[in-house]
Write a protein that holds these residues in place. Structure first.
Motif, PDB file in Angstrom:
ATOM      1  N   VAL A 416       0.832  -1.206   0.000  1.00  0.00           N
ATOM      2  CA  VAL A 416       0.000   0.000   0.000  1.00  0.00           C
ATOM      3  C   VAL A 416       0.868   1.257   0.000  1.00  0.00           C
ATOM      4  N   ALA A 417       1.955   1.252   0.764  1.00  0.00           N
ATOM      5  CA  ALA A 417       2.838   2.408   0.808  1.00  0.00           C
ATOM      6  C   ALA A 417       3.712   2.419  -0.448  1.00  0.00           C
ATOM      7  N   SER A 418       3.530   3.420  -1.274  1.00  0.00           N
ATOM      8  CA  SER A 418       4.200   3.463  -2.577  1.00  0.00           C
ATOM      9  C   SER A 418       5.689   3.734  -2.428  1.00  0.00           C
ATOM     10  N   THR A 419       6.494   2.993  -3.180  1.00  0.00           N
ATOM     11  CA  THR A 419       7.950   3.176  -3.174  1.00  0.00           C
ATOM     12  C   THR A 419       8.463   3.296  -4.608  1.00  0.00           C
ATOM     13  N   LYS A 420       8.481   2.183  -5.334  1.00  0.00           N
ATOM     14  CA  LYS A 420       9.026   2.228  -6.693  1.00  0.00           C
ATOM     15  C   LYS A 420       8.154   3.055  -7.632  1.00  0.00           C
ATOM     16  N   ALA A 421       6.870   3.173  -7.359  1.00  0.00           N
ATOM     17  CA  ALA A 421       6.036   4.044  -8.187  1.00  0.00           C
ATOM     18  C   ALA A 421       6.476   5.497  -8.043  1.00  0.00           C
ATOM     19  N   PHE A 422       6.867   5.889  -6.829  1.00  0.00           N
ATOM     20  CA  PHE A 422       7.298   7.261  -6.576  1.00  0.00           C
ATOM     21  C   PHE A 422       8.587   7.583  -7.332  1.00  0.00           C
ATOM     22  N   THR A 423       9.590   6.726  -7.217  1.00  0.00           N
ATOM     23  CA  THR A 423      10.867   7.031  -7.862  1.00  0.00           C
ATOM     24  C   THR A 423      10.757   6.976  -9.385  1.00  0.00           C
TER      25      THR A 423
END
Length: 626
Positions: A416-423
């Protein structure tokens, strides 16, 4: 957010329905259920995980050829079995209920804004409500309009609904029929192999391994699904044909491999995700952002659009909003174009000053974020027709609604917590900056070559940052014992501090706030004590000396600092000052590197506190309601 799976087949469809729910678990939910036609309608519901539902249907021997299933994220009514989907209707009056219970079963994503008015009218007709949901209203409404044809009843019902919805409906009296409808919330049709069965779902991932033939229903569509056939009418109830697309939603993307959680896996996938997102970028050309036509052909020309616009408006929510805030520094500093960043859920409800020479940029991982889609439509209604999206899903509503697009290639993001989508969003936005700068004659050949070289080096640089994980784990052990935290950044890295605080809040439930470091003395400094850890993002940029002064303000008040510093900043560890040195300074692209340790800090702190890392309480992955 909520997930839908439906099917009409000649085989027992329950295993497909519950497997579809398992593939939608990443969206976030607090209850789930399934209903099938088995002579009459029968259902199973739970406020536990889908695994519990699987055990229920196995123990109760729930089987059927036609059915619907749902994962619910609570909006109206608490997470409780009586509020869980599917909802049944009953005929009006106690006698009618006893005579023919459960004629209609229905699942629903979205929010019905006029549910109270509809509920009052249905109660006046004798319908009794068992839940606090807006969804049960739709089930009773369909029942009240039913006259032997479920498709006609649903078409009549949706005309009375105000708000956002995707629904799937089955009827006791029509055993091999599922009817769906959508407005403001995604719904797809899956065409089964050999034409023997057909499906509905809110996400193609739910049908991975079942079918790859997908039809994306348009706004206002109503669809009738039966074994071997289906038909669709548009918002005017006129028959239409929608394009069938081959969508490879690989279920393998959901495998954890050697990682403890999806969030950890996705953090470590970032070098690959960035590499994939930048694959094929040989030079900076506007054509990278050309639109995608409805038939997959090239659509609008980015070159013409970029030359014509003189402002940018970025619309996004949550993590995507912070990527937009970062991009503002790039767009104004490199492309020299005025940029405004708006929280999508606020923008559409305030008076603004439109400018037709503005490029409206939306940012979304899923491409189905309800607030961002609504804000996009609002901007277009004000006459701003030049639109572009940075999105991870090429087949999403956002891509279809925008003239121009850049598809990030993060792959499926389960946590749920976005990581690779953000970068990957940041990578796409940096490319957009360069493309606009070039279109306007503001990017020299030397700068283009330098930026391209730095972007190509990003995957290697990210691997070096990920190697800092053992040091981050040490910090996480300290943070796990805290209840509050502050994050500081300046300039280009202030949005990265905001994103770091958001990650910590999301997965650890620690109260965390971020500030531009220069604002410390204007209020937040009052919060600083030895029990308030303060995280600072400290690249070696033009604001470093200013930031050092802000850090001294914290130390003078007994605050404990945790600093992510470039190697040449001359910030060294001492009592109350913990420093992790970044492998290298990365100039304008530094935010992409500095956010990764903050992701790892949130992840390992959550592990230390024992929270549900991939499914934080009260949160959902794809927010398809306002």
């Amino acid at each position: 957010m909520c997930g839908i799976v439906g099917a009409a087949s000649h085989r027992n469809i329950v295993p497909v329905l519950v497997q579809g729910l398992q593939r939608l678990e990443y969206r976030g939910y607090d209850s789930c259920g399934v209903a099938v036609h088995a002579g009459g309608l029968t259902r199973a519901r739970t406020t536990s995980r889908v695994a519990d539902l699987v055990a229920q249907v196995r123990d109760d021997k729930v089987e059927g050829l036609t059915g619907i299933a749902h994962t619910r994220w609570a909006t109206h009514g608490a997470p409780a079995v009586h509020n869980a989907h599917p909802h049944f209707s009953h005929g009006p009056g106690a006698d009618a209920q006893a005579a023919r219970p459960g004629r209609i079963a229905l699942v629903h994503n979205g929010i019905i804004e006029n549910h109270e008015t509809l509920r009052a009218a249905l109660e006046a007709k004798g319908y009794a409500f068992e839940s606090q949901t807006d969804t049960e209203v739709i089930a009773h409404l369909v029942d009240s309009l039913y006259d032997g044809d479920l498709f006609e009843a649903v078409k009549a019902a949706v005309l009375q609904l105000h708000g956002a919805y995707a629904i799937a409906v089955i009827c006791r009296d029509e055993p091999q029929r599922v009817v769906g409808a959508r407005a403001g919330s995604p719904l797809i049709l899956g065409a089964g192999k050999d034409g023997a069965e057909n499906f509905l779902a809110s996400d193609a991932m739910a049908l991975a391994g079942v079918t790859d033939q997908i039809i994306y229903l348009e706004e206002g569509d109503v669809v009738d699904v039966q074994p071997g056939k289906y038909w669709i009418v548009d918002k005017n109830h006129k028959p239409v044909t929608r394009q069938v697309r081959t969508v490879l939603a690989h279920s393998g993307a959901a495998e954890l491999g050697p990682y403890r959680h999806y969030m950890q896996k996705e953090i470590f996938e970032q070098p690959r995700a960035i590499g994939d997102t930048l694959e094929g970028v040989e030079g900076i050309v506007p054509e990278l952002f050309d639109g995608i036509g409805q038939d997959g052909a090239t659509g609008a020309s980015a070159h013409r659009v970029f030359q014509d616009i003189d402002k940018i408006l970025i619309l996004a929510c949550g993590t995507s909003y912070y990527s937009g805030c970062t991009a503002k520094y790039w767009l104004e500093g490199i492309a020299k174009i005025s940029t405004q960043v708006e929280i999508a859920s606020e923008y559409r409800y305030r008076e603004s000053v439109p400018d037709p020479k503005t490029l409206v940029v939306t940012i979304s991982q899923s491409g189905e974020t309800a607030d961002t889609l609504a804000a996009l439509k609002h901007a277009r209604s004000l006459g701003m027709e030049q639109t572009l999206t940075i999105c991870n899903v090429a087949t999403s509503a956002m891509v279809r609604e925008c003239k121009l697009a850049y598809i990030t290639r993060a792959g499926v993001e389960i946590g749920v917590a976005s990581t690779k989508a953000f970068t990957t969003q940041l990578a796409g936005l940096f490319l957009l900056t360069l493309a606009i700068a070039q279109s306007k004659g503001r990017l020299s050949d030397a700068d283009e070559a330098r930026y391209l070289k730095e972007m190509r080096h990003l995957p290697v640089a990210l691997q070096s940052v990920l190697a800092l994980e053992p040091q981050i784990i040490g910090w996480a052990e300290d943070f796990a014992r805290k209840d509050n935290a502050l994050f500081l950044g300046r300039g280009l890295h202030y949005p990265i501090a905001l994103e770091g605080a958001l990650k910590l809040k999301e997965v650890t439930y620690i109260h965390a706030e971020a500030y531009a470091a220069g604002e410390l003395k204007h209020g937040p400094l009052a919060l600083v004590t030895s029990e308030m850890p303060v995280v600072a993002v400290a690249p070696n940029d033009a604001l470093l000396e200013k930031l050092k002064s802000n850090l001294q303000e914290v130390r003078a008040r007994g605050g404990v600092l945790y600093v992510l510093a470039d190697g040449d900043t001359k910030i060294t560890s001492s009592e109350g000052l913990h420093v992790i040195r970044m492998p290298e300074h990365y100039g304008a692209l530094s935010p992409i590197l500095h956010v990764v340790p903050l992701q790892l800090l949130a992840y390992h702190t959550a592990c230390a506190r024992g929270t549900d890392v991939d499914k934080p309480r009260n949160l959902a992955k794809s927010v398809t309601v306002e």
